[in-house]
Design a protein around this motif. Structure first.
Motif, PDB file in Angstrom:
ATOM      1  N   LYS A   1       0.843  -1.201   0.000  1.00 18.99           N
ATOM      2  CA  LYS A   1       0.000   0.000   0.000  1.00 18.99           C
ATOM      3  C   LYS A   1       0.870   1.240   0.000  1.00 18.99           C
ATOM      4  O   LYS A   1       2.015   1.226   0.467  1.00 18.99           O
ATOM      5  N   VAL A   2       0.272   2.326  -0.500  1.00 18.82           N
ATOM      6  CA  VAL A   2       0.900   3.642  -0.421  1.00 18.82           C
ATOM      7  C   VAL A   2      -0.116   4.623   0.136  1.00 18.82           C
ATOM      8  O   VAL A   2      -1.318   4.466  -0.059  1.00 18.82           O
ATOM      9  N   GLY A   3       0.387   5.611   0.847  1.00 23.73           N
ATOM     10  CA  GLY A   3      -0.463   6.672   1.371  1.00 23.73           C
ATOM     11  C   GLY A   3      -0.294   7.928   0.538  1.00 23.73           C
ATOM     12  O   GLY A   3       0.804   8.223   0.069  1.00 23.73           O
ATOM     13  N   ILE A   4      -1.379   8.660   0.366  1.00 25.43           N
ATOM     14  CA  ILE A   4      -1.357   9.930  -0.354  1.00 25.43           C
ATOM     15  C   ILE A   4      -1.475  11.027   0.697  1.00 25.43           C
ATOM     16  O   ILE A   4      -2.442  11.053   1.476  1.00 25.43           O
ATOM     17  N   TRP A   5      -0.490  11.927   0.716  1.00 21.90           N
ATOM     18  CA  TRP A   5      -0.379  12.937   1.759  1.00 21.90           C
ATOM     19  C   TRP A   5      -0.337  14.344   1.180  1.00 21.90           C
ATOM     20  O   TRP A   5       0.297  14.585   0.166  1.00 21.90           O
ATOM     21  N   LYS A   6      -0.993  15.260   1.889  1.00 23.76           N
ATOM     22  CA  LYS A   6      -0.960  16.677   1.543  1.00 23.76           C
ATOM     23  C   LYS A   6      -0.861  17.459   2.844  1.00 23.76           C
ATOM     24  O   LYS A   6      -1.686  17.283   3.747  1.00 23.76           O
ATOM     25  N   GLU A   7       0.178  18.276   2.974  1.00 22.06           N
ATOM     26  CA  GLU A   7       0.398  19.097   4.169  1.00 22.06           C
ATOM     27  C   GLU A   7       0.294  18.276   5.450  1.00 22.06           C
ATOM     28  O   GLU A   7      -0.422  18.644   6.395  1.00 22.06           O
ATOM     29  N   ASN A   8       0.992  17.157   5.492  1.00 12.71           N
ATOM     30  CA  ASN A   8       1.050  16.259   6.653  1.00 12.71           C
ATOM     31  C   ASN A   8      -0.298  15.661   7.050  1.00 12.71           C
ATOM     32  O   ASN A   8      -0.485  15.255   8.198  1.00 12.71           O
ATOM     33  N   ILE A   9      -1.233  15.619   6.127  1.00 12.54           N
ATOM     34  CA  ILE A   9      -2.525  14.968   6.349  1.00 12.54           C
ATOM     35  C   ILE A   9      -2.659  13.854   5.321  1.00 12.54           C
ATOM     36  O   ILE A   9      -2.515  14.091   4.116  1.00 12.54           O
ATOM     37  N   GLN A  10      -2.945  12.647   5.821  1.00 10.99           N
ATOM     38  CA  GLN A  10      -3.125  11.536   4.893  1.00 10.99           C
ATOM     39  C   GLN A  10      -4.521  11.613   4.299  1.00 10.99           C
ATOM     40  O   GLN A  10      -5.522  11.589   5.009  1.00 10.99           O
ATOM     41  N   LEU A  11      -4.575  11.710   2.985  1.00  9.60           N
ATOM     42  CA  LEU A  11      -5.846  11.824   2.284  1.00  9.60           C
ATOM     43  C   LEU A  11      -6.471  10.459   2.042  1.00  9.60           C
ATOM     44  O   LEU A  11      -7.691  10.307   2.137  1.00  9.60           O
ATOM     45  N   THR A  12      -5.647   9.472   1.699  1.00 10.63           N
ATOM     46  CA  THR A  12      -6.150   8.128   1.426  1.00 10.63           C
ATOM     47  C   THR A  12      -5.000   7.143   1.366  1.00 10.63           C
ATOM     48  O   THR A  12      -3.831   7.535   1.360  1.00 10.63           O
ATOM     49  N   SER A  13      -5.346   5.876   1.307  1.00  8.77           N
ATOM     50  CA  SER A  13      -4.390   4.796   1.052  1.00  8.77           C
ATOM     51  C   SER A  13      -4.826   4.090  -0.220  1.00  8.77           C
ATOM     52  O   SER A  13      -6.017   3.936  -0.468  1.00  8.77           O
ATOM     53  N   LEU A  14      -3.854   3.673  -0.997  1.00 13.36           N
ATOM     54  CA  LEU A  14      -4.123   2.920  -2.217  1.00 13.36           C
ATOM     55  C   LEU A  14      -3.364   1.608  -2.149  1.00 13.36           C
ATOM     56  O   LEU A  14      -2.248   1.561  -1.641  1.00 13.36           O
ATOM     57  N   GLY A  15      -3.981   0.551  -2.671  1.00 13.75           N
ATOM     58  CA  GLY A  15      -3.369  -0.768  -2.595  1.00 13.75           C
ATOM     59  C   GLY A  15      -3.241  -1.423  -3.960  1.00 13.75           C
ATOM     60  O   GLY A  15      -3.375  -0.782  -5.005  1.00 13.75           O
ATOM     61  N   GLU A  16      -3.030  -2.715  -3.912  1.00  8.91           N
ATOM     62  CA  GLU A  16      -2.785  -3.499  -5.119  1.00  8.91           C
ATOM     63  C   GLU A  16      -3.833  -3.237  -6.198  1.00  8.91           C
ATOM     64  O   GLU A  16      -5.025  -3.285  -5.942  1.00  8.91           O
ATOM     65  N   GLY A  17      -3.334  -2.919  -7.388  1.00  9.01           N
ATOM     66  CA  GLY A  17      -4.208  -2.656  -8.524  1.00  9.01           C
ATOM     67  C   GLY A  17      -4.593  -1.196  -8.686  1.00  9.01           C
ATOM     68  O   GLY A  17      -5.133  -0.807  -9.726  1.00  9.01           O
ATOM     69  N   ASP A  18      -4.307  -0.378  -7.672  1.00 10.34           N
ATOM     70  CA  ASP A  18      -4.635   1.046  -7.771  1.00 10.34           C
ATOM     71  C   ASP A  18      -3.571   1.779  -8.580  1.00 10.34           C
ATOM     72  O   ASP A  18      -2.393   1.409  -8.579  1.00 10.34           O
ATOM     73  N   PHE A  19      -4.002   2.831  -9.247  1.00 10.65           N
ATOM     74  CA  PHE A  19      -3.133   3.613 -10.127  1.00 10.65           C
ATOM     75  C   PHE A  19      -2.941   4.988  -9.515  1.00 10.65           C
ATOM     76  O   PHE A  19      -3.904   5.631  -9.100  1.00 10.65           O
ATOM     77  N   VAL A  20      -1.698   5.447  -9.460  1.00 12.82           N
ATOM     78  CA  VAL A  20      -1.340   6.717  -8.845  1.00 12.82           C
ATOM     79  C   VAL A  20      -0.749   7.635  -9.920  1.00 12.82           C
ATOM     80  O   VAL A  20       0.169   7.227 -10.631  1.00 12.82           O
ATOM     81  N   GLY A  21      -1.276   8.835 -10.021  1.00 11.93           N
ATOM     82  CA  GLY A  21      -0.734   9.807 -10.969  1.00 11.93           C
ATOM     83  C   GLY A  21      -1.351   9.707 -12.341  1.00 11.93           C
ATOM     84  O   GLY A  21      -0.694   9.932 -13.351  1.00 11.93           O
ATOM     85  N   GLU A  22      -2.635   9.417 -12.369  1.00 12.63           N
ATOM     86  CA  GLU A  22      -3.306   9.111 -13.636  1.00 12.63           C
ATOM     87  C   GLU A  22      -3.338  10.265 -14.634  1.00 12.63           C
ATOM     88  O   GLU A  22      -3.584  10.041 -15.814  1.00 12.63           O
TER      89      GLU A  22
END
Length: 166
Positions: free
Chosen positions: A70-91
């Motif tokens: 999994k990876v976490g998506i962060w903005k200004e030290n706040i985690q917005l979401t987690s993405l896991g297997e099969g998810d696409f980041v930076g579409e």
């Protein structure tokens, strides 16, 4: 043909075999051969816990498909979401020359398949236009799902704030 021959199984990485059987949204409606060839243009990268995958404000030139972990998506030290297997980041990497709007950090050990903009565009230039249209539709669906999730999170926060004021 959707079956592996025995020699292919020995040379095909596990994540490719997995995504051929259970394609992520990114590859929905691709033919078997197109899925295989698309996955092969990506380069695999392994990350450890809390390792930064993408820095915020960095120029967009690639995207990532989570193959494990999994990876976490962060903005200004706040985690917005987690993405896991099969998810696409930076579409938006094919369509937008903008900078990254958030930081991506590995949650535990993870493995991501990196797709560079130039190599991805070359892949689609060598194939029927219909495949790129399918890919574009899939990216729009991915973005729509992320927008829906963001709206749901926003509604939860608003409800919590309203409940505190009542």
């Amino acid at each position: 043909m959707n079956d592996f021959n025995p020699s292919q199984k020995k040379t095909t990485p596990d994540y490719i075999r997995h995504f051929l059987k259970n394609p992520p949204l990114l590859l929905q409606n691709f033919h078997y051969e197109d899925k295989m060839e698309f996955l092969k243009i990506g380069s695999i990268h392994n990350y450890s816990n809390d390792e930064v995958v993408v820095e915020e404000n960095k120029q967009v030139d690639s995207a990532y498909l989570v193959t494990r972990g999994k990876v976490g998506i962060w903005k200004e030290n706040i985690q917005l979401t987690s993405l896991g297997e099969g998810d696409f980041v930076g579409e938006a990497f094919l369509f937008s020359p903008n900078s990254r709007i958030a930081k991506v950090i590995s949650e535990g050990d993870s493995q991501l398949l990196n797709f560079k903009r130039y190599e991805t565009l070359n892949f689609f230039r060598k194939r029927p236009e219909k495949l790129f249209n399918i890919f574009t539709r899939n990216i729009i669906e991915i973005q729509q799902a992320k927008i829906t999730e963001t709206n749901n999170q926003l509604m939860q926060v608003k409800r919590q704030l309203l409940d505190k004021h009542e």
